[in-house]
Design a protein around this motif. Structure first.
Motif, PDB file in Angstrom:
ATOM      1  N   MET A 194      -2.145  -7.279 -16.788  1.00  0.00           N
ATOM      2  CA  MET A 194      -3.221  -6.480 -16.196  1.00  0.00           C
ATOM      3  C   MET A 194      -3.353  -6.803 -14.714  1.00  0.00           C
ATOM      4  SD  MET A 194      -6.134  -6.604 -19.186  1.00  0.00           S
ATOM      5  CE  MET A 194      -7.311  -5.680 -18.196  1.00  0.00           C
ATOM      6  N   ASP A 195      -3.303  -8.086 -14.385  1.00  0.00           N
ATOM      7  CA  ASP A 195      -3.424  -8.486 -12.988  1.00  0.00           C
ATOM      8  C   ASP A 195      -2.342  -7.865 -12.118  1.00  0.00           C
ATOM      9  OD1 ASP A 195      -5.645 -10.049 -13.381  1.00  0.00           O
ATOM     10  OD2 ASP A 195      -4.543 -11.913 -13.643  1.00  0.00           O
ATOM     11  N   ARG A 196      -1.118  -7.850 -12.637  1.00  0.00           N
ATOM     12  CA  ARG A 196      -0.025  -7.375 -11.796  1.00  0.00           C
ATOM     13  C   ARG A 196       0.058  -5.854 -11.736  1.00  0.00           C
ATOM     14  NH1 ARG A 196       5.270  -9.549 -14.892  1.00  0.00           N
ATOM     15  NH2 ARG A 196       3.891 -11.324 -15.163  1.00  0.00           N
ATOM     16  N   GLN A 197      -0.430  -5.152 -12.769  1.00  0.00           N
ATOM     17  CA  GLN A 197      -0.245  -3.708 -12.811  1.00  0.00           C
ATOM     18  C   GLN A 197      -1.354  -2.921 -12.147  1.00  0.00           C
ATOM     19  OE1 GLN A 197      -0.194  -1.688 -16.544  1.00  0.00           O
ATOM     20  NE2 GLN A 197       1.068  -0.027 -15.789  1.00  0.00           N
ATOM     21  N   ILE A 198      -2.465  -3.551 -11.873  1.00  0.00           N
ATOM     22  CA  ILE A 198      -3.588  -2.831 -11.252  1.00  0.00           C
ATOM     23  C   ILE A 198      -3.144  -2.101  -9.995  1.00  0.00           C
ATOM     24  CG2 ILE A 198      -5.779  -3.136 -10.041  1.00  0.00           C
ATOM     25  CD1 ILE A 198      -6.440  -5.349 -11.970  1.00  0.00           C
ATOM     26  N   ILE A 199      -2.318  -2.755  -9.206  1.00  0.00           N
ATOM     27  CA  ILE A 199      -1.934  -2.157  -7.930  1.00  0.00           C
ATOM     28  C   ILE A 199      -1.102  -0.901  -8.128  1.00  0.00           C
ATOM     29  CG2 ILE A 199       0.207  -3.451  -7.541  1.00  0.00           C
ATOM     30  CD1 ILE A 199      -0.854  -3.804  -4.612  1.00  0.00           C
ATOM     31  N   GLY A 200      -0.292  -0.858  -9.209  1.00  0.00           N
ATOM     32  CA  GLY A 200       0.484   0.340  -9.491  1.00  0.00           C
ATOM     33  C   GLY A 200      -0.410   1.497  -9.912  1.00  0.00           C
ATOM     34  N   VAL A 201      -1.439   1.199 -10.714  1.00  0.00           N
ATOM     35  CA  VAL A 201      -2.366   2.235 -11.158  1.00  0.00           C
ATOM     36  C   VAL A 201      -3.173   2.780  -9.982  1.00  0.00           C
ATOM     37  CG1 VAL A 201      -4.382   2.676 -12.605  1.00  0.00           C
ATOM     38  CG2 VAL A 201      -2.496   1.298 -13.485  1.00  0.00           C
ATOM     39  N   LEU A 202      -3.577   1.889  -9.085  1.00  0.00           N
ATOM     40  CA  LEU A 202      -4.410   2.293  -7.956  1.00  0.00           C
ATOM     41  C   LEU A 202      -3.609   2.762  -6.751  1.00  0.00           C
ATOM     42  CD1 LEU A 202      -7.164  -0.494  -7.983  1.00  0.00           C
ATOM     43  CD2 LEU A 202      -7.379   1.874  -8.765  1.00  0.00           C
ATOM     44  N   ILE A 218       0.254 -10.765   1.098  1.00  0.00           N
ATOM     45  CA  ILE A 218      -0.039 -12.188   0.961  1.00  0.00           C
ATOM     46  C   ILE A 218      -0.674 -12.467  -0.402  1.00  0.00           C
ATOM     47  CG2 ILE A 218      -1.463 -14.079   1.851  1.00  0.00           C
ATOM     48  CD1 ILE A 218      -1.091 -12.823   4.655  1.00  0.00           C
ATOM     49  N   ALA A 219      -1.609 -11.604  -0.807  1.00  0.00           N
ATOM     50  CA  ALA A 219      -2.235 -11.771  -2.125  1.00  0.00           C
ATOM     51  C   ALA A 219      -1.193 -11.647  -3.234  1.00  0.00           C
ATOM     52  CB  ALA A 219      -3.348 -10.741  -2.317  1.00  0.00           C
ATOM     53  N   ARG A 220      -0.250 -10.695  -3.066  1.00  0.00           N
ATOM     54  CA  ARG A 220       0.803 -10.530  -4.071  1.00  0.00           C
ATOM     55  C   ARG A 220       1.737 -11.726  -4.109  1.00  0.00           C
ATOM     56  NH1 ARG A 220      -0.656  -7.077  -7.733  1.00  0.00           N
ATOM     57  NH2 ARG A 220       1.477  -6.498  -8.317  1.00  0.00           N
ATOM     58  N   LEU A 221       1.973 -12.355  -2.965  1.00  0.00           N
ATOM     59  CA  LEU A 221       2.786 -13.575  -2.944  1.00  0.00           C
ATOM     60  C   LEU A 221       2.150 -14.659  -3.809  1.00  0.00           C
ATOM     61  CD1 LEU A 221       3.856 -13.818   0.809  1.00  0.00           C
ATOM     62  CD2 LEU A 221       5.414 -13.647  -1.140  1.00  0.00           C
ATOM     63  N   GLY A 222       0.844 -14.851  -3.631  1.00  0.00           N
ATOM     64  CA  GLY A 222       0.156 -15.855  -4.435  1.00  0.00           C
ATOM     65  C   GLY A 222       0.154 -15.511  -5.907  1.00  0.00           C
ATOM     66  N   LEU A 223      -0.071 -14.232  -6.220  1.00  0.00           N
ATOM     67  CA  LEU A 223      -0.076 -13.797  -7.612  1.00  0.00           C
ATOM     68  C   LEU A 223       1.297 -14.011  -8.254  1.00  0.00           C
ATOM     69  CD1 LEU A 223      -1.920 -12.347  -9.742  1.00  0.00           C
ATOM     70  CD2 LEU A 223      -0.770 -10.231  -9.054  1.00  0.00           C
ATOM     71  N   TYR A 225       4.271   0.440   0.489  1.00  0.00           N
ATOM     72  CA  TYR A 225       4.029   0.017  -0.893  1.00  0.00           C
ATOM     73  C   TYR A 225       5.227  -0.760  -1.438  1.00  0.00           C
ATOM     74  CZ  TYR A 225       3.179   0.315  -5.920  1.00  0.00           C
ATOM     75  OH  TYR A 225       3.005   0.020  -7.248  1.00  0.00           O
ATOM     76  N   ALA A 226       6.439  -0.294  -1.105  1.00  0.00           N
ATOM     77  CA  ALA A 226       7.644  -1.015  -1.534  1.00  0.00           C
ATOM     78  C   ALA A 226       7.645  -2.443  -0.993  1.00  0.00           C
ATOM     79  CB  ALA A 226       8.900  -0.276  -1.081  1.00  0.00           C
ATOM     80  N   ASN A 227       7.149  -2.640   0.233  1.00  0.00           N
ATOM     81  CA  ASN A 227       7.077  -3.980   0.803  1.00  0.00           C
ATOM     82  C   ASN A 227       6.083  -4.856   0.042  1.00  0.00           C
ATOM     83  OD1 ASN A 227       8.962  -3.388   2.799  1.00  0.00           O
ATOM     84  ND2 ASN A 227       7.409  -2.723   4.270  1.00  0.00           N
ATOM     85  N   ILE A 228       4.953  -4.275  -0.371  1.00  0.00           N
ATOM     86  CA  ILE A 228       3.974  -5.026  -1.168  1.00  0.00           C
ATOM     87  C   ILE A 228       4.579  -5.431  -2.501  1.00  0.00           C
ATOM     88  CG2 ILE A 228       1.761  -4.850  -2.373  1.00  0.00           C
ATOM     89  CD1 ILE A 228       0.824  -2.996  -0.098  1.00  0.00           C
ATOM     90  N   VAL A 229       5.265  -4.484  -3.158  1.00  0.00           N
ATOM     91  CA  VAL A 229       5.916  -4.770  -4.434  1.00  0.00           C
ATOM     92  C   VAL A 229       6.984  -5.848  -4.263  1.00  0.00           C
ATOM     93  CG1 VAL A 229       7.419  -3.795  -6.231  1.00  0.00           C
ATOM     94  CG2 VAL A 229       5.434  -2.505  -5.425  1.00  0.00           C
ATOM     95  N   SER A 230       7.754  -5.748  -3.178  1.00  0.00           N
ATOM     96  CA  SER A 230       8.812  -6.732  -2.943  1.00  0.00           C
ATOM     97  C   SER A 230       8.243  -8.125  -2.710  1.00  0.00           C
ATOM     98  CB  SER A 230       9.660  -6.310  -1.733  1.00  0.00           C
ATOM     99  OG  SER A 230      10.362  -5.121  -2.007  1.00  0.00           O
ATOM    100  N   PHE A 236       5.785  -0.554 -11.782  1.00  0.00           N
ATOM    101  CA  PHE A 236       5.219  -0.298 -10.463  1.00  0.00           C
ATOM    102  C   PHE A 236       5.388   1.148  -9.977  1.00  0.00           C
ATOM    103  CE2 PHE A 236       5.950  -5.006  -9.848  1.00  0.00           C
ATOM    104  CZ  PHE A 236       4.607  -5.332  -9.923  1.00  0.00           C
ATOM    105  N   TRP A 237       6.332   1.904 -10.533  1.00  0.00           N
ATOM    106  CA  TRP A 237       6.617   3.231 -10.010  1.00  0.00           C
ATOM    107  C   TRP A 237       6.325   4.365 -10.983  1.00  0.00           C
ATOM    108  CZ3 TRP A 237       7.841   3.765  -4.924  1.00  0.00           C
ATOM    109  CH2 TRP A 237       8.257   2.620  -4.250  1.00  0.00           C
TER     110      TRP A 237
END
Length: 449
Positions: free
Chosen positions: A44-52, A123-128, A67-72, A264-265
Motif C-alpha cells: 500500500m505504501d509503495r503503490q499510493i503514488i501510482g494511484v495518485l 528523496i522520500a521514495r529513496l527512504g521508502l 514521474y519515471a525519475n521518481i519511480v527510478s 507503477f504504470w
C-alpha cells in the motif's frame, strides 16, 4: 560452520508417542499472518503514488519523465535495500531486522505527504525503497524457519498474496481519502498502519526453537528432516558458487521488472487508453490484483499438490513455473484491444501468473540454499531485479512519451517468464536439496563454514 545432526524428534514420532501436545498445531500460520499484513502495508505504501499519479501530475506539474525519475529513485533504493536488508536479516535475525525495516518505511511513507516537488518525492521514495527492501528477504527467511519444505510454497503464496490485497485496497480507498481529506492523508494513514504492525510483531514473534506458544509436536513437524547449523551468515562470494543463486538472479533480471511495470504504470495506461476517471481506474486495477491473489495462492498450492502426489521437487517446482510462464503470454495483446474489461482480464491473468511464479521462485531459493543464506540470496536477486526495474522505468517513460502507446511494453512483458525458466533449466537442470547445500557453503578462502 559445519552441519549439526538434527536431534529433534520427527513430527510423526511425536504424534505416535502420544505425548502431551502431540497433535500438530497451527501457530506457524499466525506467523504467516503477520508476514501477510506486513506485506500488505508494504505494498500500500509503495503503490499510493501510482494511484495518485494523474492527480499529482495535474496539481504539481509532473511530466511522464519526471514521474519515471521518481519511480527510478524508489527502485534504485529498493534494490539496495533488498541487497543489504537480506544480509542484515541473515546476520541479526528477522525479529529485530523486520521491526526496524517496518519502522523506517512507515516514517518514509509519512514523509511523502510533506513534500511537493519531484526532488522531494524522489528523496522520500529513496527512504521508502531502502526500508521496504528488507521485507521480502525477511519474509522468505521466516517461512524457511517456520515451515517444512512441503508447505513453503503455499506459505509463501499466502503471505505474498497480501501484495495483491494491498494493491486492491490502495486504488479503492486512496481516491476516496484524497477526495475527502486531501492526497497527503493517504500517506499519513498507511504510515500509521505500519507503526501499529510493529507492536503486533513484537508481541507475537520469536524463533520457532524458543517460541513459548509453539507445541512440541508442531516444532518437530517444522524441523522434520532439517539439518541444523550454526547461524553465522554465509559470505557473499561463497553464494556465487551456486548455480541456483545465479538462476534466481537471472530470473529476477528478466521477469522482475514486469511486476513493477504493472504496479507503477497500469493505472496510467488504463486512464490514458480508455479515458477513465480515477475511480473507474481504481475499480479495474482492483480487479487485476484480485485475480493476482488467486494466482499467488494457486501457484503455491499447485506445487504443494504435485509434491503431495509423489512428484519430485524438481518436477513439481518447474512444472508450476512453466504453467505460470505460459499464462503470462496473452498479455501481449493487452494494448491492442478496444474493450477495457478485456484488457483487465488479460493483465489480470498475467498478474495472477506472475504471483504464482513468484511464490515458486522465492521457494526455489529455500529449496536449494542453506537456511543461513536464504535472505542473502533473495537480497542479491532483489538487487538485480531492482536495478533492472529502475532502468525499465526509464525505458517505459521514454517509449510512452515517444510513441504514445504501451504496445511494445506489453510485448516485452509477455516473453520474460519463458526466457527466465529457460535460464533456470540451463543452470539448474535438477534441483539440489538445501540439505545437501548446507555442506557446500564455503568461505572466500575456500575453508568450510
Amino acid at each position: 560452520m559445519t552441519p549439526i545432526k538434527d536431534t529433534h524428534p520427527s513430527a510423526s514420532s511425536a504424534v505416535e508417542s502420544g505425548a502431551p501436545g502431540a497433535r500438530v498445531g497451527n501457530f506457524r500460520w499466525v506467523i504467516c499472518g503477520l508476514l501477510f499484513f506486513a506485506t500488505m502495508i508494504n505494498y500500500m505504501d509503495r503503490q499510493i503514488i501510482g494511484v495518485l499519479k494523474p492527480q499529482l501530475s495535474h496539481e504539481l506539474g509532473w511530466t511522464d519523465t519526471g514521474y519515471a525519475n521518481i519511480v527510478s529513485a524508489f527502485q534504485l533504493a529498493y534494490a539496495c535495500g533488498y541487497l543489504f536488508g537480506g544480509r542484515l536479516m541473515d546476520r541479526f535475525g528477522v525479529r529485530r531486522g523486520l521491526s526496524w525495516a517496518a519502522f523506517l518505511w512507515s516514517v518514509a511513507a509519512v514523509a511523502h505527504g510533506l513534500v511537493r516537488t519531484v526532488l522531494g518525492f524522489s528523496i522520500a521514495r529513496l527512504g521508502l525503497g531502502l526500508a521496504e527492501g528488507g521485507n521480502f528477504p525477511a519474509a522468505i527467511k521466516t517461512v524457511t524457519e517456520w515451515f517444512p519444505l512441503k508447505e513453503r510454497a503455499l506459505a509463501t503464496g499466502v503471505f505474498n498474496s497480501a501484495s495483491n490485497i494491498g494493491a486492491i485496497v490502495c486504488p479503492l480507498t486512496v481516491p476516496l481519502l484524497a477526495a475527502k481529506f486531501g492526497w497527503p492523508a493517504a500517506f499519513y494513514i498507511t504510515g500509521a498502519l505500519g507503526l501499529g504492525w510493529i507492536v503486533a510483531w513484537a508481541l507475537l514473534y520469536d524463533s520457532p526453537e524458543t517460541h513459548p506458544r509453539l507445541s512440541v509436536a508442531e516444532r518437530a513437524y517444522i524441523e522434520e528432516g532439517r539439518v541444523v547449523t550454526t547461524e553465522a551468515a554465509a559470505p557473499w562470494l561463497s553464494l556465487l558458487r551456486f548455480r541456483a543463486a545465479w538462476a534466481y538472479m537471472i530470473a529476477g533480471l528478466l521477469a522482475g521488472p514486469v511486476w513493477w511495470f504493472y504496479l507503477f504504470w497500469l493505472p496510467d495506461f488504463l486512464q490514458k487508453r480508455y479515458h477513465l476517471t480515477l475511480q473507474q481506474t481504481g475499480v479495474r486495477v482492483g480487479i487485476v490484483y484480485t485475480m493476482a491473489i488467486v494466482g499467488s495462492i494457486g501457484g503455491g498450492w499447485l506445487a504443494a499438490k504435485l509434491i503431495g502426489r509423489g512428484w519430485s521437487l524438481n518436477a513439481a517446482r518447474k512444472t508450476s513455473l512453466l504453467v505460470c510462464a505460459v499464462c503470462v503470454t496473452p498479455v501481449f495483446f493487452a494494448a491492442s484491444v478496444e474493450n477495457s474489461w478485456v484488457t483487465v482480464a488479460l493483465v489480470g491473468l498475467a498478474a495472477a501468473a506472475h504471483q504464482g511464479w513468484s511464490a515458486n521462485l522465492y521457494t526455489f531459493v529455500s529449496d536449494t540454499m542453506p537456511k543461513r543464506a536464504v535472505s542473502s540470496v533473495v537480497g542479491l536477486g532483489g538487487f538485480v531485479s531492482g536495478i533492472a526495474s529502475m532502468g525499465n522505468a526509464q525505458v517505459v517513460g521514454y517509449v510512452v512519451t515517444k510513441t504514445g502507446s504501451y504496445a511494445l511494453i506489453f510485448a516485452w512483458a509477455s516473453t520474460m517468464y519463458l526466457l527466465s525458466l529457460l535460464a533456470i533449466q540451463i543452470l539448474v537442470p535438477k534441483l539440489v536439496d538445501a540439505r545437501e547445500n548446507e555442506r557446500r557453503v564455503v568461505t572466500d578462502d575456500g575453508t568450510s563454514v
